[in-house]
Design a protein around this motif. Sequence first.
Motif, PDB file in Angstrom:
ATOM      1  N   ARG A 199       0.833  -1.192   0.000  1.00  0.00           N
ATOM      2  CA  ARG A 199       0.000   0.000   0.000  1.00  0.00           C
ATOM      3  C   ARG A 199       0.870   1.244   0.000  1.00  0.00           C
ATOM      4  N   VAL A 200       0.338   2.310  -0.550  1.00  0.00           N
ATOM      5  CA  VAL A 200       1.034   3.602  -0.481  1.00  0.00           C
ATOM      6  C   VAL A 200       0.796   4.194   0.903  1.00  0.00           C
ATOM      7  N   PRO A 201       1.668   5.083   1.371  1.00  0.00           N
ATOM      8  CA  PRO A 201       1.553   5.602   2.740  1.00  0.00           C
ATOM      9  C   PRO A 201       0.531   6.726   2.901  1.00  0.00           C
ATOM     10  N   PHE A 202      -0.547   6.692   2.153  1.00  0.00           N
ATOM     11  CA  PHE A 202      -1.599   7.703   2.312  1.00  0.00           C
ATOM     12  C   PHE A 202      -2.925   7.124   1.825  1.00  0.00           C
ATOM     13  N   GLY A 203      -3.995   7.801   2.153  1.00  0.00           N
ATOM     14  CA  GLY A 203      -5.312   7.354   1.711  1.00  0.00           C
ATOM     15  C   GLY A 203      -6.055   6.596   2.785  1.00  0.00           C
ATOM     16  N   LEU A 204      -7.343   6.375   2.526  1.00  0.00           N
ATOM     17  CA  LEU A 204      -8.205   5.714   3.504  1.00  0.00           C
ATOM     18  C   LEU A 204      -7.865   4.267   3.738  1.00  0.00           C
ATOM     19  N   GLY A 205      -7.219   3.628   2.746  1.00  0.00           N
ATOM     20  CA  GLY A 205      -6.898   2.212   2.871  1.00  0.00           C
ATOM     21  C   GLY A 205      -5.590   1.912   3.565  1.00  0.00           C
ATOM     22  N   THR A 206      -4.890   2.936   4.012  1.00  0.00           N
ATOM     23  CA  THR A 206      -3.611   2.733   4.669  1.00  0.00           C
ATOM     24  C   THR A 206      -3.809   2.022   5.994  1.00  0.00           C
ATOM     25  N   LYS A 207      -3.032   1.007   6.206  1.00  0.00           N
ATOM     26  CA  LYS A 207      -3.122   0.255   7.454  1.00  0.00           C
ATOM     27  C   LYS A 207      -2.416   1.004   8.566  1.00  0.00           C
ATOM     28  N   LYS A 208      -3.058   1.067   9.692  1.00  0.00           N
ATOM     29  CA  LYS A 208      -2.439   1.700  10.852  1.00  0.00           C
ATOM     30  C   LYS A 208      -1.568   0.686  11.550  1.00  0.00           C
ATOM     31  N   LYS A 209      -0.369   1.117  11.880  1.00  0.00           N
ATOM     32  CA  LYS A 209       0.543   0.210  12.586  1.00  0.00           C
ATOM     33  C   LYS A 209       0.367   0.336  14.086  1.00  0.00           C
TER      34      LYS A 209
END
Length: 209
Positions: A199-209
Amino acid sequence: MTIFFMVIIGYLLGSIPSGVWIGKFFFKKDPRQFGSGNSGTTNTFRVLGKTAGTTVLLMDILKGTLATCLPQLLHSDINPLWIGLAAVMGHTFPIFAGFKGGKAVATSAGMLLGYQPLFFIYSASIFIFSLLITSMVSLTSMVSAVLITLSTFVLPFIWPTVLPELDWLLIIIACGLTIFIFIRHRENIKRILNGTESRVPFGLGTKKK
Protein backbone atom coordinates in the motif's frame (compact mmCIF):
# COMPACT_ATOMS: atom_id res chain seq x y z
CA MET A 1 4.60 2.12 -45.61
CA THR A 2 4.02 5.24 -43.53
CA ILE A 3 1.56 3.36 -41.30
CA PHE A 4 4.02 0.50 -40.83
CA PHE A 5 6.75 3.03 -40.03
CA MET A 6 4.57 4.74 -37.40
CA VAL A 7 3.63 1.43 -35.77
CA ILE A 8 7.30 0.48 -35.49
CA ILE A 9 8.26 3.90 -34.13
CA GLY A 10 5.35 3.77 -31.68
CA TYR A 11 6.46 0.35 -30.47
CA LEU A 12 10.08 1.45 -30.14
CA LEU A 13 9.03 4.57 -28.20
CA GLY A 14 7.02 2.38 -25.85
CA SER A 15 9.96 -0.01 -25.54
CA ILE A 16 12.18 2.60 -23.92
CA PRO A 17 12.63 0.96 -20.49
CA SER A 18 12.54 4.10 -18.37
CA GLY A 19 12.74 2.35 -15.02
CA VAL A 20 15.53 0.01 -16.07
CA TRP A 21 17.70 2.71 -17.64
CA ILE A 22 17.24 5.19 -14.79
CA GLY A 23 17.84 2.48 -12.22
CA LYS A 24 21.03 1.21 -13.84
CA PHE A 25 22.46 4.61 -14.79
CA PHE A 26 21.74 6.60 -11.63
CA PHE A 27 21.33 3.95 -8.92
CA LYS A 28 23.26 0.94 -10.23
CA LYS A 29 20.11 -1.11 -9.69
CA ASP A 30 17.75 -2.95 -11.99
CA PRO A 31 14.27 -2.52 -10.44
CA ARG A 32 13.25 -5.84 -12.00
CA GLN A 33 15.55 -7.57 -9.52
CA PHE A 34 13.76 -6.10 -6.50
CA GLY A 35 10.25 -5.74 -5.12
CA SER A 36 7.62 -7.03 -7.53
CA GLY A 37 10.19 -7.61 -10.27
CA ASN A 38 8.48 -5.05 -12.50
CA SER A 39 10.12 -2.11 -14.24
CA GLY A 40 7.07 0.15 -14.11
CA THR A 41 6.30 3.23 -12.04
CA THR A 42 5.05 1.56 -8.85
CA ASN A 43 8.03 -0.73 -8.38
CA THR A 44 10.43 2.08 -9.31
CA PHE A 45 8.91 4.21 -6.55
CA ARG A 46 9.31 1.30 -4.16
CA VAL A 47 12.88 0.39 -5.12
CA LEU A 48 14.47 3.67 -6.24
CA GLY A 49 12.45 6.36 -4.44
CA LYS A 50 10.13 9.25 -5.21
CA THR A 51 12.33 11.20 -7.62
CA ALA A 52 13.08 8.18 -9.79
CA GLY A 53 9.48 6.98 -9.58
CA THR A 54 8.07 10.34 -10.63
CA THR A 55 10.54 10.60 -13.50
CA VAL A 56 9.63 7.13 -14.74
CA LEU A 57 5.92 7.93 -14.47
CA LEU A 58 6.30 11.06 -16.59
CA MET A 59 8.48 9.30 -19.13
CA ASP A 60 6.09 6.37 -19.45
CA ILE A 61 3.14 8.71 -19.95
CA LEU A 62 5.12 10.75 -22.48
CA LYS A 63 5.92 7.62 -24.51
CA GLY A 64 2.23 6.98 -25.07
CA THR A 65 1.51 10.63 -25.83
CA LEU A 66 4.30 11.04 -28.37
CA ALA A 67 3.33 7.84 -30.16
CA THR A 68 -0.32 8.87 -30.32
CA CYS A 69 0.63 12.25 -31.78
CA LEU A 70 2.74 10.73 -34.57
CA PRO A 71 -0.10 10.57 -37.16
CA GLN A 72 -0.78 14.27 -36.69
CA LEU A 73 2.90 15.14 -36.90
CA LEU A 74 3.29 13.10 -40.09
CA HIS A 75 -0.04 14.25 -41.55
CA SER A 76 -1.45 10.72 -41.67
CA ASP A 77 -5.13 9.78 -41.67
CA ILE A 78 -4.62 6.67 -39.53
CA ASN A 79 -6.45 6.69 -36.22
CA PRO A 80 -3.82 7.72 -33.63
CA LEU A 81 -5.10 5.12 -31.18
CA TRP A 82 -3.43 2.39 -33.23
CA ILE A 83 -0.02 4.01 -32.83
CA GLY A 84 -0.66 4.68 -29.15
CA LEU A 85 -1.57 1.03 -28.73
CA ALA A 86 1.73 0.05 -30.34
CA ALA A 87 3.50 2.12 -27.66
CA VAL A 88 1.51 0.38 -24.93
CA MET A 89 2.60 -3.01 -26.30
CA GLY A 90 6.18 -1.75 -26.47
CA HIS A 91 6.01 -0.62 -22.86
CA THR A 92 4.68 -3.99 -21.77
CA PHE A 93 6.96 -6.11 -23.97
CA PRO A 94 10.02 -3.87 -24.59
CA ILE A 95 12.55 -5.09 -27.11
CA PHE A 96 15.24 -3.10 -25.27
CA ALA A 97 14.66 -4.91 -21.97
CA GLY A 98 14.17 -8.55 -22.83
CA PHE A 99 10.42 -8.09 -23.42
CA LYS A 100 9.89 -7.73 -19.67
CA GLY A 101 8.21 -4.40 -19.04
CA GLY A 102 5.47 -2.60 -17.15
CA LYS A 103 1.77 -3.27 -16.73
CA ALA A 104 0.40 -0.93 -19.42
CA VAL A 105 -1.21 1.64 -17.11
CA ALA A 106 0.99 4.74 -17.44
CA THR A 107 1.54 4.46 -21.19
CA SER A 108 -2.18 3.85 -21.72
CA ALA A 109 -2.77 7.09 -19.82
CA GLY A 110 -0.31 8.81 -22.15
CA MET A 111 -2.23 7.46 -25.12
CA LEU A 112 -5.41 9.08 -23.74
CA LEU A 113 -3.55 12.35 -23.19
CA GLY A 114 -2.50 12.44 -26.82
CA TYR A 115 -5.94 11.42 -28.09
CA GLN A 116 -8.47 13.18 -25.85
CA PRO A 117 -6.82 15.51 -23.27
CA LEU A 118 -10.06 16.25 -21.40
CA PHE A 119 -10.85 12.56 -21.15
CA PHE A 120 -7.32 12.03 -19.84
CA ILE A 121 -7.93 14.60 -17.07
CA TYR A 122 -11.24 12.91 -16.26
CA SER A 123 -9.55 9.48 -16.18
CA ALA A 124 -6.66 10.76 -14.05
CA SER A 125 -9.21 12.13 -11.57
CA ILE A 126 -10.80 8.68 -11.30
CA PHE A 127 -7.38 7.14 -10.69
CA ILE A 128 -6.40 9.65 -7.99
CA PHE A 129 -9.76 9.38 -6.23
CA SER A 130 -9.60 5.57 -6.29
CA LEU A 131 -6.04 5.58 -4.96
CA LEU A 132 -7.05 7.83 -2.06
CA ILE A 133 -9.74 5.29 -1.17
CA THR A 134 -7.84 2.02 -1.67
CA SER A 135 -4.20 3.07 -1.00
CA MET A 136 -3.22 0.29 -3.43
CA VAL A 137 -1.89 1.18 -6.87
CA SER A 138 -2.68 -2.26 -8.27
CA LEU A 139 -6.32 -2.25 -7.15
CA THR A 140 -6.66 1.37 -8.23
CA SER A 141 -5.33 0.51 -11.69
CA MET A 142 -7.89 -2.26 -12.16
CA VAL A 143 -10.84 -0.34 -10.71
CA SER A 144 -9.94 2.73 -12.76
CA ALA A 145 -9.64 0.68 -15.95
CA VAL A 146 -13.16 -0.66 -15.45
CA LEU A 147 -14.64 2.77 -14.61
CA ILE A 148 -12.87 4.49 -17.50
CA THR A 149 -14.05 1.82 -19.93
CA LEU A 150 -17.63 2.21 -18.70
CA SER A 151 -17.22 5.96 -19.12
CA THR A 152 -16.47 5.56 -22.83
CA PHE A 153 -20.04 4.28 -23.19
CA VAL A 154 -21.73 6.82 -20.92
CA LEU A 155 -19.91 10.17 -21.19
CA PRO A 156 -20.99 11.02 -24.76
CA PHE A 157 -24.58 11.11 -23.49
CA ILE A 158 -24.10 12.87 -20.15
CA TRP A 159 -20.89 14.91 -20.54
CA PRO A 160 -20.07 15.40 -24.24
CA THR A 161 -17.59 18.16 -23.44
CA VAL A 162 -15.24 15.48 -22.11
CA LEU A 163 -16.02 12.82 -24.72
CA PRO A 164 -18.02 14.24 -27.63
CA GLU A 165 -19.26 11.02 -29.25
CA LEU A 166 -19.32 7.25 -29.06
CA ASP A 167 -15.88 6.29 -30.28
CA TRP A 168 -16.05 2.58 -31.05
CA LEU A 169 -12.33 2.12 -31.57
CA LEU A 170 -11.66 3.79 -28.21
CA ILE A 171 -14.32 1.56 -26.62
CA ILE A 172 -12.86 -1.62 -28.11
CA ILE A 173 -9.29 -0.69 -27.11
CA ALA A 174 -10.44 0.32 -23.62
CA CYS A 175 -12.20 -3.03 -23.16
CA GLY A 176 -9.15 -4.93 -24.44
CA LEU A 177 -6.72 -2.98 -22.25
CA THR A 178 -8.90 -3.49 -19.19
CA ILE A 179 -8.76 -7.26 -19.67
CA PHE A 180 -5.02 -7.00 -20.35
CA ILE A 181 -4.44 -4.91 -17.21
CA PHE A 182 -6.26 -7.52 -15.11
CA ILE A 183 -4.11 -10.26 -16.62
CA ARG A 184 -0.93 -8.28 -15.93
CA HIS A 185 -2.06 -7.81 -12.32
CA ARG A 186 -2.92 -11.45 -11.64
CA GLU A 187 -0.20 -11.81 -8.97
CA ASN A 188 -1.39 -8.57 -7.37
CA ILE A 189 -4.94 -9.95 -7.28
CA LYS A 190 -3.68 -12.96 -5.29
CA ARG A 191 -1.94 -10.66 -2.82
CA ILE A 192 -5.01 -8.43 -2.52
CA LEU A 193 -7.16 -11.44 -1.72
CA ASN A 194 -4.78 -12.74 0.95
CA GLY A 195 -4.16 -9.28 2.41
CA THR A 196 -0.47 -8.94 1.59
CA GLU A 197 -0.57 -6.38 -1.24
CA SER A 198 1.65 -3.32 -0.80
CA ARG A 199 0.00 0.00 0.00
CA VAL A 200 1.03 3.60 -0.48
CA PRO A 201 1.55 5.60 2.74
CA PHE A 202 -1.60 7.70 2.31
CA GLY A 203 -5.31 7.35 1.71
CA LEU A 204 -8.20 5.71 3.50
CA GLY A 205 -6.90 2.21 2.87
CA THR A 206 -3.61 2.73 4.67
CA LYS A 207 -3.12 0.26 7.45
CA LYS A 208 -2.44 1.70 10.85
CA LYS A 209 0.54 0.21 12.59
